[in-house]
Write a protein that holds these residues in place. Structure first.
Motif, mmCIF file in Angstrom:
data_model
loop_
_atom_site.group_PDB
_atom_site.id
_atom_site.type_symbol
_atom_site.label_atom_id
_atom_site.label_comp_id
_atom_site.label_asym_id
_atom_site.label_seq_id
_atom_site.Cartn_x
_atom_site.Cartn_y
_atom_site.Cartn_z
ATOM 1 N N ILE A 52 0.736 -1.335 0.135
ATOM 2 C CA ILE A 52 0.098 0.084 -0.186
ATOM 3 C C ILE A 52 0.869 1.186 -0.180
ATOM 4 O O ILE A 52 0.524 2.236 -0.901
ATOM 5 N N TYR A 53 2.075 1.254 0.752
ATOM 6 C CA TYR A 53 2.826 2.350 0.643
ATOM 7 C C TYR A 53 3.602 2.601 -0.504
ATOM 8 O O TYR A 53 3.503 3.699 -1.168
ATOM 9 N N GLN A 54 3.952 1.417 -1.180
ATOM 10 C CA GLN A 54 4.320 1.683 -2.885
ATOM 11 C C GLN A 54 3.233 2.033 -3.554
ATOM 12 O O GLN A 54 3.625 2.779 -4.469
ATOM 13 N N ALA A 55 1.823 1.561 -3.260
ATOM 14 C CA ALA A 55 0.934 2.142 -4.247
ATOM 15 C C ALA A 55 0.786 3.712 -4.137
ATOM 16 O O ALA A 55 0.402 4.340 -5.170
ATOM 17 N N GLN A 68 12.232 2.492 -0.509
ATOM 18 C CA GLN A 68 12.156 2.672 0.855
ATOM 19 C C GLN A 68 11.477 1.945 1.650
ATOM 20 O O GLN A 68 11.408 2.413 2.629
ATOM 21 N N CYS A 69 10.523 1.089 1.034
ATOM 22 C CA CYS A 69 9.788 0.498 1.912
ATOM 23 C C CYS A 69 9.879 -0.954 2.445
ATOM 24 O O CYS A 69 9.120 -1.864 2.482
ATOM 25 N N GLN A 70 11.039 -1.188 2.751
ATOM 26 C CA GLN A 70 11.980 -2.391 2.937
ATOM 27 C C GLN A 70 11.797 -3.527 2.022
ATOM 28 O O GLN A 70 12.468 -4.448 2.154
ATOM 29 N N LEU A 71 11.340 -3.203 0.886
ATOM 30 C CA LEU A 71 11.484 -4.143 -0.395
ATOM 31 C C LEU A 71 12.331 -3.502 -1.477
ATOM 32 O O LEU A 71 12.151 -2.535 -1.742
ATOM 33 N N PRO A 72 13.312 -4.273 -1.996
ATOM 34 C CA PRO A 72 14.407 -3.844 -2.732
ATOM 35 C C PRO A 72 13.636 -3.534 -4.322
ATOM 36 O O PRO A 72 14.321 -3.111 -5.147
ATOM 37 N N TYR A 77 1.657 -5.830 -7.978
ATOM 38 C CA TYR A 77 0.769 -5.684 -7.117
ATOM 39 C C TYR A 77 0.347 -4.046 -6.599
ATOM 40 O O TYR A 77 -0.715 -3.501 -6.911
ATOM 41 N N PRO A 78 1.415 -3.093 -6.439
ATOM 42 C CA PRO A 78 1.097 -1.809 -6.157
ATOM 43 C C PRO A 78 0.897 -0.844 -7.134
ATOM 44 O O PRO A 78 -0.283 -0.071 -6.983
ATOM 45 N N PHE A 79 1.029 -1.392 -8.348
ATOM 46 C CA PHE A 79 0.391 -0.709 -9.459
ATOM 47 C C PHE A 79 -1.098 -0.934 -9.649
ATOM 48 O O PHE A 79 -1.849 -0.186 -9.723
ATOM 49 N N LEU A 80 -1.636 -2.311 -9.294
ATOM 50 C CA LEU A 80 -2.940 -2.699 -9.517
ATOM 51 C C LEU A 80 -3.708 -2.078 -8.279
ATOM 52 O O LEU A 80 -4.767 -1.476 -8.456
ATOM 53 N N ILE A 81 -2.967 -1.617 -7.106
ATOM 54 C CA ILE A 81 -3.739 -1.133 -6.059
ATOM 55 C C ILE A 81 -3.840 0.285 -6.273
ATOM 56 O O ILE A 81 -4.817 0.997 -6.053
ATOM 57 N N ALA A 82 -2.930 0.955 -6.887
ATOM 58 C CA ALA A 82 -3.074 2.352 -7.235
ATOM 59 C C ALA A 82 -4.015 2.658 -8.464
ATOM 60 O O ALA A 82 -4.980 3.704 -8.140
ATOM 61 N N PHE A 83 -4.447 1.583 -9.190
ATOM 62 C CA PHE A 83 -5.368 1.754 -10.113
ATOM 63 C C PHE A 83 -6.671 1.448 -9.675
ATOM 64 O O PHE A 83 -7.801 2.212 -9.654
ATOM 65 N N PHE A 84 -7.029 0.647 -8.746
ATOM 66 C CA PHE A 84 -8.056 0.272 -8.069
ATOM 67 C C PHE A 84 -8.470 1.240 -6.983
ATOM 68 O O PHE A 84 -9.488 1.317 -6.525
ATOM 69 N N HIS A 85 -7.649 2.221 -6.585
ATOM 70 C CA HIS A 85 -7.856 3.278 -5.527
ATOM 71 C C HIS A 85 -8.542 4.664 -6.291
ATOM 72 O O HIS A 85 -9.297 5.156 -5.665
ATOM 73 N N LEU A 86 -8.487 4.303 -7.732
ATOM 74 C CA LEU A 86 -9.491 5.304 -8.454
ATOM 75 C C LEU A 86 -11.000 5.297 -7.987
ATOM 76 O O LEU A 86 -11.700 5.686 -8.356
ATOM 77 N N PHE A 87 -11.332 3.755 -7.593
ATOM 78 C CA PHE A 87 -12.823 3.422 -7.587
ATOM 79 C C PHE A 87 -13.067 2.968 -5.898
ATOM 80 O O PHE A 87 -14.058 2.807 -5.798
ATOM 81 N N ALA A 88 -11.878 2.876 -5.174
ATOM 82 C CA ALA A 88 -11.969 2.564 -3.905
ATOM 83 C C ALA A 88 -12.054 3.572 -2.825
ATOM 84 O O ALA A 88 -11.393 4.413 -3.183
ATOM 85 N N PRO A 89 -12.775 3.428 -1.686
ATOM 86 C CA PRO A 89 -12.620 4.601 -0.727
ATOM 87 C C PRO A 89 -11.450 4.658 0.133
ATOM 88 O O PRO A 89 -11.089 5.889 0.392
#
Length: 190
Positions: A52-55, A68-72, A77-89
């Motif tokens: 979610i931080y990456q998204a 910088q979120c502990q993952l190198p 998945y973060p790209f899909l989360i960012a896209f779905f955030h257009l429709f999610a609260p």
């Protein structure tokens, strides 16, 4: 002397109307169970918070903060989360919706894949068992990338099997091989 031929008991296949009713019942059951699991989830997996931080970094165009979120690395998945955030609260809801959609989508891909090898009754039963497996229900409700992987992996397998069956038609065969390659790359990236 000729012996009488024994008739084998054969099951009649479902009529098209019964097939539609069966799939609507399965989709309704699966959606109910997965949405119920999604609503009863009280905490998010720690990895889900990182995604979610990456998204958020992707959505706010802060590309320098992605690693910088502990993952190198950055997965799909973060790209899909960012896209779905257009429709999610909320961000957590969008992450869960990605998993829910991919979890439901993998069932839509699994049945045609199974139909390439088995008869309709076995394919329906296997899809139903796959849909009700508790571990897969959990992965489809949590903010985890597992459902995304399984969706793209099964889509890749289906495209490859279709490619293998259409080797006589080079153009279609090449299209399905290319589609399979794209899906396996997306599965590996997720």
């Amino acid at each position: 002397m000729q012996q009488p031929i024994k008739q084998q008991a054969t099951r009649s296949p479902l009529t098209p109307k019964a097939e539609i009713i069966f799939w609507w019942a399965v989709i309704s059951l699966v959606a109910f169970i997965r949405i119920r699991a999604l609503n009863n989830l009280s905490i998010i997996n720690p990895d889900g918070i990182i995604y979610i931080y990456q998204a958020k970094a992707i959505a706010s165009d802060q590309w320098d903060l992605l690693n910088q979120c502990q993952l190198p690395y950055v997965s799909l998945y973060p790209f899909l989360i960012a896209f779905f955030h257009l429709f999610a609260p909320s961000w957590a809801t969008s992450a869960q919706w990605v998993s829910l959609c991919c979890g439901m989508g993998m069932l839509a891909v699994l049945y045609p894949l199974l139909r390439q090898f088995f008869d309709p009754a076995v394919s329906r039963l296997t899809t139903l068992l796959f849909a009700l497996t508790p571990m897969l229900v959990r992965y489809s409700a949590d903010a985890m990338r597992d459902a995304t992987f399984w969706f793209f992996f099964l889509a890749s397998m289906l495209a490859f099997v279709v490619h293998s069956k259409q080797l006589q038609s080079p153009r279609r065969s090449f299209f399905w091989l290319l589609t399979s390659s794209v899906f396996i790359l997306l599965a590996a990236w997720s």
